[in-house]
Design an enzyme around this catalytic site. Structure first.
Site, PDB file in Angstrom:
ATOM      1  N   GLU A   1       0.799  -1.242   0.000  1.00 45.68           N
ATOM      2  CA  GLU A   1       0.000   0.000   0.000  1.00 45.68           C
ATOM      3  C   GLU A   1       0.826   1.285   0.000  1.00 45.68           C
ATOM      4  O   GLU A   1       0.557   2.199   0.772  1.00 45.68           O
ATOM      5  CB  GLU A   1      -0.961  -0.006   1.199  1.00 45.68           C
ATOM      6  CG  GLU A   1      -1.911  -1.191   1.171  1.00 45.68           C
ATOM      7  CD  GLU A   1      -2.903  -1.202   2.340  1.00 45.68           C
ATOM      8  OE1 GLU A   1      -2.702  -0.447   3.311  1.00 45.68           O
ATOM      9  OE2 GLU A   1      -3.878  -1.983   2.269  1.00 45.68           O
TER      10      GLU A   1
ATOM     11  N   ASP B   1     -12.350  -9.954  -1.335  1.00 44.31           N
ATOM     12  CA  ASP B   1     -13.679 -10.004  -0.725  1.00 44.31           C
ATOM     13  C   ASP B   1     -14.588  -9.090  -1.521  1.00 44.31           C
ATOM     14  O   ASP B   1     -14.132  -8.111  -2.126  1.00 44.31           O
ATOM     15  CB  ASP B   1     -13.694  -9.688   0.783  1.00 44.31           C
ATOM     16  CG  ASP B   1     -12.907  -8.456   1.202  1.00 44.31           C
ATOM     17  OD1 ASP B   1     -12.824  -7.477   0.435  1.00 44.31           O
ATOM     18  OD2 ASP B   1     -12.382  -8.466   2.337  1.00 44.31           O
TER      19      ASP B   1
ATOM     20  N   HIS C   1     -10.309  -5.811  -2.792  1.00 40.12           N
ATOM     21  CA  HIS C   1     -11.426  -5.581  -1.866  1.00 40.12           C
ATOM     22  C   HIS C   1     -12.482  -4.796  -2.646  1.00 40.12           C
ATOM     23  O   HIS C   1     -12.354  -3.595  -2.853  1.00 40.12           O
ATOM     24  CB  HIS C   1     -10.970  -4.763  -0.648  1.00 40.12           C
ATOM     25  CG  HIS C   1      -9.962  -5.472   0.201  1.00 40.12           C
ATOM     26  ND1 HIS C   1     -10.277  -6.566   0.956  1.00 40.12           N
ATOM     27  CD2 HIS C   1      -8.650  -5.233   0.424  1.00 40.12           C
ATOM     28  CE1 HIS C   1      -9.211  -6.983   1.615  1.00 40.12           C
ATOM     29  NE2 HIS C   1      -8.199  -6.195   1.302  1.00 40.12           N
TER      30      HIS C   1
ATOM     31  N   ASN D   1       2.129  -5.210  -3.164  1.00 40.85           N
ATOM     32  CA  ASN D   1       0.713  -5.495  -2.911  1.00 40.85           C
ATOM     33  C   ASN D   1      -0.041  -4.196  -2.633  1.00 40.85           C
ATOM     34  O   ASN D   1       0.453  -3.339  -1.878  1.00 40.85           O
ATOM     35  CB  ASN D   1       0.630  -6.412  -1.674  1.00 40.85           C
ATOM     36  CG  ASN D   1      -0.729  -7.009  -1.432  1.00 40.85           C
ATOM     37  OD1 ASN D   1      -1.306  -7.656  -2.296  1.00 40.85           O
ATOM     38  ND2 ASN D   1      -1.263  -6.795  -0.227  1.00 40.85           N
TER      39      ASN D   1
ATOM     40  N   GLU E   1      -6.316 -10.569  -1.526  1.00 40.73           N
ATOM     41  CA  GLU E   1      -7.178 -10.309  -0.363  1.00 40.73           C
ATOM     42  C   GLU E   1      -8.633 -10.183  -0.796  1.00 40.73           C
ATOM     43  O   GLU E   1      -9.369  -9.303  -0.322  1.00 40.73           O
ATOM     44  CB  GLU E   1      -6.733  -9.028   0.365  1.00 40.73           C
ATOM     45  CG  GLU E   1      -5.278  -9.054   0.789  1.00 40.73           C
ATOM     46  CD  GLU E   1      -4.837  -7.810   1.558  1.00 40.73           C
ATOM     47  OE1 GLU E   1      -5.703  -7.010   1.996  1.00 40.73           O
ATOM     48  OE2 GLU E   1      -3.613  -7.631   1.716  1.00 40.73           O
TER      49      GLU E   1
HETATM   50  C1  XIL Z   1      -6.653  -6.108   8.013  1.00 43.87           C
HETATM   51  C2  XIL Z   1      -7.050  -7.262   8.908  1.00 43.87           C
HETATM   52  O1  XIL Z   1      -7.967  -8.073   8.210  1.00 43.87           O
HETATM   53  C3  XIL Z   1      -7.670  -6.741  10.193  1.00 43.87           C
HETATM   54  O2  XIL Z   1      -7.869  -7.824  11.120  1.00 43.87           O
HETATM   55  C4  XIL Z   1      -6.774  -5.679  10.831  1.00 43.87           C
HETATM   56  O3  XIL Z   1      -7.449  -5.116  11.954  1.00 43.87           O
HETATM   57  C5  XIL Z   1      -6.424  -4.596   9.840  1.00 43.87           C
HETATM   58  O4  XIL Z   1      -5.828  -5.188   8.705  1.00 43.87           O
HETATM   59  N1  XIL Z   1      -5.145  -4.475   3.433  1.00 43.87           N
HETATM   60  C6  XIL Z   1      -4.172  -5.327   3.923  1.00 43.87           C
HETATM   61  C7  XIL Z   1      -4.476  -6.217   5.069  1.00 43.87           C
HETATM   62  O5  XIL Z   1      -3.083  -5.421   3.341  1.00 43.87           O
HETATM   63  O6  XIL Z   1      -3.347  -6.450   5.882  1.00 43.87           O
HETATM   64  C8  XIL Z   1      -5.603  -5.653   5.914  1.00 43.87           C
HETATM   65  O7  XIL Z   1      -5.936  -6.613   6.906  1.00 43.87           O
HETATM   66  C9  XIL Z   1      -6.805  -5.325   5.040  1.00 43.87           C
HETATM   67  C10 XIL Z   1      -6.446  -4.284   4.020  1.00 43.87           C
END
Ligand code: XIL
Length: 300
Positions: free
Chosen positions: A127, A237, A206, A169, A235
């Site tokens: 990020e 969802d 996401h 990422n 990741e």
């Molecule tokens: C999130 C986790 O799912 C949570 O449990 C935590 O409180 C915050 O981080 N991008 C990422 C992940 O790279 O590491 C994040 O995970 C979600 C967004």
């Protein structure tokens, strides 16, 4: 095939999930996770605040709980993550300049020394790009150490564990038309042209109302792949859990040979960082397969 992992393996890919160490005692959770997935990401346990809570003192207790569970069950892991502006321990948040730069290097070396040869993929940098239309870097304490912090992180990681595939990422780099996507694309292109060691790009994916799945996702995946890196969906969802959108994501990955696998960010809706009410995952809060699950399995 009757599970996500076995179905993905038919095309040489993997299907993964994020795992939380605190849930490894939940038999419903581990039962689904062990049955369906063959790649594991620690949801929080390999982040900087977890692995180096005090400067120079590494703690892999919870990270190793997940690593051992994964390994004992025949699964591989994606390491997440070595350099990030979020979830930094307090001591790191208060550093700047050359002290922070050196702390970042020491952190990468400390974690990769522990897992050397054991974790095939690492999100080295997470990020680092800004939201919005700039296409540039996000402001952060790491960015303020100098624009070369990302390449220093990758070179450090390569030297520390030459066997690991090193990934960049990020989120909101799924839509090809977005400035943030182009910014990351140009960074990867520059790294490849200058020999900075980068092997893969992670599209967090996401998807929600503000950053929905777009049909140009396949273009994004293939454009990154054309730079000579693997692409992973890291990741996934989808708020609301649309079965047809899940199928589109799978079909887009399968259409690009260098799209190596898909990871969903949690097992059941009740495990999601977004809250169970957003119903973004493949199993409901009771552990039942959702329509989205069947859609993914059929598409694989
Ligand atoms: C999130 C986790 O799912 C949570 O449990 C935590 O409180 C915050 O981080 N991008 C990422 C992940 O790279 O590491 C994040 O995970 C979600 C967004």
């Amino acid at each position: 095939a009757s599970t996500l992992g076995a179905a993905a393996a038919q095309s040489g890919r993997y299907f993964g999930t994020a795992i939380a160490s605190g849930k490894l005692g939940d038999g419903t959770y581990t039962g689904i996770a062990n049955r369906e997935f063959n790649m594991i990401t620690a949801e929080n346990e390999m982040k900087i605040d977890a692995t180096e809570p005090n400067q120079g003192q590494f703690n892999f207790t919870n990270a190793d709980r997940i690593y051992n569970w994964a390994t004992q069950n025949g699964k591989r892991m994606r390491g997440h993550t070595l350099a990030w502006h979020n979830q930094q321990p307090g001591w790191m948040q208060s550093l700047s300049g050359s002290a922070l730069r050196q702390a970042m290097i020491n952190h990468i070396n400390g974690v990769l020394n522990h897992y050397k040869g054991k974790i095939p993929y690492w999100d080295v940098v997470n990020e680092a790009y800004a939201d919005g239309n700039s296409g540039g870097r996000r402001d952060s304490n790491l960015q303020r150490t100098g624009n070369d912090w990302i390449e220093v992180a990758f070179r450090t990681a390569r030297a520390a564990d030459p066997s690991a595939k090193l990934c960049y990422n990020d989120y909101n780099i799924d839509n090809w038309t977005w400035a943030k996507t182009q910014g990351v694309y140009n960074m990867v292109k520059d790294f490849k042209s200058r020999g900075v060691p980068i092997d893969c790009v992670g599209l967090q994916s996401h998807f929600n109302g503000n950053s929905p799945y777009n049909s140009n996702y396949r273009t994004t995946i293939s454009q990154f792949a054309a730079l000579g890196v693997d692409v992973a969906i890291t990741e996934l969802d989808i708020q609301g859990g649309s079965a047809s959108t899940y199928a589109s994501v799978v079909n887009d990955c399968l259409a690009v040979s260098r799209c190596i696998g898909i990871t969903v960010w949690g097992v059941r809706d009740s495990d999601s960082w977004l809250g169970a009410n957003t119903t973004p995952l493949l199993f409901d809060s009771s552990g039942n397969k959702k329509a989205a699950y069947n859609s993914v399995l059929n598409a694989l």
